[in-house]
Design a protein around this motif. Structure first.
Motif, PDB file in Angstrom:
ATOM      1  N   LYS A   1       0.639  -1.258  -0.040  1.00 36.07           N
ATOM      2  CA  LYS A   1      -0.060   0.002  -0.045  1.00 36.07           C
ATOM      3  C   LYS A   1       0.882   1.186  -0.014  1.00 36.07           C
ATOM      4  CE  LYS A   1      -2.445  -1.467   3.700  1.00 36.07           C
ATOM      5  NZ  LYS A   1      -1.953  -2.819   3.827  1.00 36.07           N
ATOM      6  N   ILE A   2       0.569   2.175  -0.662  1.00 32.00           N
ATOM      7  CA  ILE A   2       0.854   3.551  -0.622  1.00 32.00           C
ATOM      8  C   ILE A   2      -0.021   4.379   0.484  1.00 32.00           C
ATOM      9  CG2 ILE A   2       1.120   5.801  -1.749  1.00 32.00           C
ATOM     10  CD1 ILE A   2       1.193   4.213  -4.309  1.00 32.00           C
ATOM     11  N   LEU A   3       0.762   4.595   1.762  1.00 32.02           N
ATOM     12  CA  LEU A   3      -0.089   4.974   2.804  1.00 32.02           C
ATOM     13  C   LEU A   3      -0.153   6.319   2.928  1.00 32.02           C
ATOM     14  CD1 LEU A   3       1.999   2.637   5.085  1.00 32.02           C
ATOM     15  CD2 LEU A   3      -0.212   2.243   4.235  1.00 32.02           C
ATOM     16  N   ASP A   4       0.579   7.137   2.264  1.00 34.35           N
ATOM     17  CA  ASP A   4       0.292   8.678   2.214  1.00 34.35           C
ATOM     18  C   ASP A   4       1.136   9.153   1.230  1.00 34.35           C
ATOM     19  OD1 ASP A   4      -0.428  11.207   3.542  1.00 34.35           O
ATOM     20  OD2 ASP A   4       1.751  11.238   3.789  1.00 34.35           O
ATOM     21  N   ILE A   5       0.757  10.118   0.539  1.00 34.71           N
ATOM     22  CA  ILE A   5       1.350  11.139  -0.472  1.00 34.71           C
ATOM     23  C   ILE A   5       1.001  12.368  -0.137  1.00 34.71           C
ATOM     24  CG2 ILE A   5       1.465  12.015  -2.899  1.00 34.71           C
ATOM     25  CD1 ILE A   5       1.103   9.113  -3.954  1.00 34.71           C
ATOM     26  N   ASN A   6       2.307  13.188   0.431  1.00 31.82           N
ATOM     27  CA  ASN A   6       1.784  14.729   0.994  1.00 31.82           C
ATOM     28  C   ASN A   6       2.276  15.723  -0.140  1.00 31.82           C
ATOM     29  OD1 ASN A   6       2.045  17.086   2.270  1.00 31.82           O
ATOM     30  ND2 ASN A   6       1.709  16.087   4.304  1.00 31.82           N
ATOM     31  N   ALA A   7       1.481  16.293  -0.868  1.00 31.70           N
ATOM     32  CA  ALA A   7       1.804  17.099  -1.874  1.00 31.70           C
ATOM     33  C   ALA A   7       2.566  18.505  -1.369  1.00 31.70           C
ATOM     34  CB  ALA A   7       0.482  17.568  -2.769  1.00 31.70           C
ATOM     35  N   GLU A   8       2.204  18.900  -0.058  1.00 35.45           N
ATOM     36  CA  GLU A   8       2.715  20.221   0.584  1.00 35.45           C
ATOM     37  C   GLU A   8       4.114  19.962   0.762  1.00 35.45           C
ATOM     38  OE1 GLU A   8      -0.640  18.968   1.314  1.00 35.45           O
ATOM     39  OE2 GLU A   8      -1.370  20.408  -0.318  1.00 35.45           O
ATOM     40  N   ASP A   9       4.613  18.783   1.535  1.00 36.25           N
ATOM     41  CA  ASP A   9       5.930  18.533   1.841  1.00 36.25           C
ATOM     42  C   ASP A   9       6.648  17.837   0.963  1.00 36.25           C
ATOM     43  OD1 ASP A   9       4.934  19.493   4.390  1.00 36.25           O
ATOM     44  OD2 ASP A   9       4.651  17.749   5.509  1.00 36.25           O
ATOM     45  N   CYS A  10       6.061  17.396  -0.250  1.00 39.09           N
ATOM     46  CA  CYS A  10       6.673  16.362  -1.040  1.00 39.09           C
ATOM     47  C   CYS A  10       7.330  15.210  -0.415  1.00 39.09           C
ATOM     48  CB  CYS A  10       7.852  17.345  -1.969  1.00 39.09           C
ATOM     49  SG  CYS A  10       7.110  18.704  -2.794  1.00 39.09           S
TER      50      CYS A  10
END
Length: 613
Positions: free
Chosen positions: A167-176
């Motif tokens: 699983k991809i548990l998180d993608i945070n676009a703000e923090d990259c």
């Protein structure tokens, strides 16, 4: 479409390890070329039967497996007692090395287990300690050229983390940043970013092929080709199951309720992440990774250089440009023979004689190629808005043209299937599927790599190139070198391509590699990564101060893994009960994957409570 005689290629729509649908036609074309060079079946009949863990009888092992099936579920524990099955890159085995430099049954698993969560991994380690069964974790097992999915100790139980923990548990676009499990491939991460509509904001960094695990590649300190190409340097935060079942999170992850685990890798106190890369000290179940912000534009470029002797002055030009980030990505300087080989055609298309292909033939064939004749080809990329790219490109052009005969290739003159366009995609963070076409160079194409590291200096490049050329000439093997240039170091990657069904060629390839490892060590160069069969030899070259580093690693191993169950022998690190008992393979013919199992030291099991699950 693929040939009806060739198995269909899995896609990400139906398999965590599949190909993106956008690359399916390219995958099928590559696969057809691979299978056209096969002279034998993918099935490998077993001659030695079930590979038992060292020190266990068959009834005792089967009883232990029965218990594990009760713990995890029968469908998640697979006994490996039938024929071995090879495949190709997208359908690789998880039981053995599909590109064996030794016999296929030397490094083979007894069983494969499929945990679905961290608690399952803990249960497996507790079980392994109870029965003293070696376990060998893999993420995807696509570490081709370095041993693939194979365990170092024959009969180990492979823990395939990728099948159910993907699983991809998180993608945070703000923090990259992102947080992923071991079964997430570079393909899957890229496609998920596009699906979320973040492709215009976030880039990933991919190796030459995108089917490998983000976690696995990073832990083995693999590289990619954007400015974020040093994958280990770009990770931030690990979750690790230790050999006796405890779970730790490193860095900021050890602070309950933290929100900076992927933003700051260090936390407080000793930085322990390093002991879990290229080691057998723990099983990584989660990893954070930094993502590259879209730079606002990019432009690939390619230069060719005519003479072999251009290597030294060219490296001297590259060094200051790379250190100052004018050359801003992990770029490649490749030999002209690779330009031919990566087209995917067999060697006999160009030359049918023995020994290394003559340089005259290489140059004659390159004259017919779209990029023209050359000895060295440099692939690079500039990033940023047009005026920034022009500023850098003008500096690069002026410097490279100091080499007489230098040519800048006009991309508009290159056909869509030219290798340049694959490098263009990869350097822009888009995983591709072209690189392994050079394994078609010989029938049943396999490869194994010589991977020393040196400073970015012309004299160092020349020494490494000359020693590789000498040993390849002795072995009668074609030399395919590529220099991957980092910020202050460069990796020389020499891929030896051999026929996996030709025992004489395999022996020559192994000897060539072992000779180069010894030669390089005498000159002060060490490999950064190597095949299972060569790990003991490479580890032995890092011998300063009476092998102080290995002694330190052994202290860590014995403290963290007193029963010696986790991937014994990986990177040359053997637990106490295995050491000096015939497992170390320091030269051709020495040691084995079975060792002297009957000499295994008994272990006094510590009385301790089970880890919290």
């Amino acid at each position: 479409m693929s040939s009806p005689n060739i198995p269909s290629t899995p896609t990400l729509n139906n398999s965590h390890s599949g190909i993106p649908p956008r690359l399916l036609s390219k995958a099928n074309a590559a696969k057809s070329l691979i299978y056209a060079g096969k002279t034998s079946s993918d099935a490998i009949p077993r001659t030695q039967g079930l590979a038992l863990p060292p020190g266990l009888s068959k009834p005792a092992f089967l009883s232990a497996i029965s218990e594990l099936r009760t713990i995890l579920g029968t469908q998640h524990v697979e006994l490996i007692d039938g024929d071995l099955q090879n495949g190709w890159y997208m359908e690789h085995p998880n039981t053995h090395d599909m590109m064996p430099i030794l016999d296929s049954e030397k490094f083979v698993a007894s069983a494969v287990v499929y945990p679905g969560c961290v608690a399952d991994v803990q249960k497996i380690t507790v079980w392994a300690n109870k029965y003293l069964i070696p376990i060998s974790p893999i993420s995807l097992g696509r570490n081709l050229g370095y041993g693939g999915s194979a365990p170092r100790v024959r009969g180990s139980v492979t823990i395939d983390l990728g099948r159910r923990m993907n699983k991809i548990l998180d993608i945070n676009a703000e923090d990259c940043t992102c947080l992923v499990e071991p079964g997430v491939t570079f393909y899957a991460l890229y496609e998920d970013i596009q699906k979320r509509g973040l492709g215009d904001r976030l880039w990933i960094d991919s190796p030459d092929l995108g089917g490998g695990s983000v976690v696995g590649n990073t832990l083995d300190r693999g590289v990619g080709y954007t400015p974020y190409g040093d994958h280990w340097a770009m990770h931030a935060g690990l979750e690790v199951v230790l050999p006796e079942g405890e779970v730790v999170r490193t860095g900021m992850g050890s602070l309950p309720g933290n929100n900076t685990w992927q933003s700051f890798p260090y936390g407080f106190g000793p930085f322990s992440d390093g002991i879990f890369s290229q080691s057998n000290f723990g099983i990584v179940t989660k990893m954070g990774m930094t993502l590259m912000p879209n730079p606002g534009g990019y432009e690939s470029f390619m230069y060719t250089f005519q003479n072999e002797s251009d290597l030294v002055p060219l490296i001297e030009i590259i060094r200051p440009l790379r250190i100052s980030n004018i050359l801003e990505n992990v770029a490649q300087l490749r030999h002209g023979l690779q330009t031919l080989a990566v087209k995917g055609h067999p060697r006999t298309r160009y030359y049918s004689g023995g020994g290394p292909m003559p340089q005259s033939i290489i140059h004659l064939e390159l004259q017919k190629a779209p990029i023209g004749d050359h000895t060295w080809a440099y692939y690079g990329m500039t990033y940023g808005p047009p005026h920034i790219r022009k500023y850098k490109s003008d500096i690069i052009d002026a410097e490279f043209r100091k080499i007489p005969g230098c040519r800048k290739i006009d991309p508009s003159t290159l056909p869509a299937d030219e290798y340049f366009w694959s490098r263009d995609k990869i350097a822009a963070g888009e995983p591709d599927l072209v690189e392994l076409l050079w394994t078609n160079w010989v029938p049943n194409g396999c490869h194994i790599a010589f991977s020393p590291v040196s400073p970015i200096r012309g004299a160092d490049a020349q020494k490494l190139y000359e020693l590789a050329k000498k040993r390849h000439t002795e072995a009668g093997i074609d030399l395919m070198p590529a220099f991957c240039v980092g910020l202050r170091e460069m990796h020389l990657i020499v891929e030896i391509v051999f026929d996996g069904k030709n025992e004489e060629m395999k022996k020559k390839a192994e000897k060539c590699l072992r000779d180069m490892i010894s030669d390089a060590a005498e000159l002060g160069y060490g490999e950064y990564r190597t095949h299972l069969a060569l790990m003991d030899q490479v580890a032995s070259t890092y011998s300063w101060n009476d092998n102080a580093l290995m002694k330190f690693n052994e202290k860590l191993k014995d403290a963290l893994d007193p029963n010696g169950i986790l991937a014994p022998g990986r990177c040359g690190i053997w637990p106490k009960r295995f050491r000096g008992r015939g497992w170390e393979m320091t030269e051709a013919g020495s040691g084995s994957s079975e060792g002297l199992a009957w000499l295994l030291a008994p272990v006094k099991r510590k009385s301790k409570s089970s880890p919290k699950l």
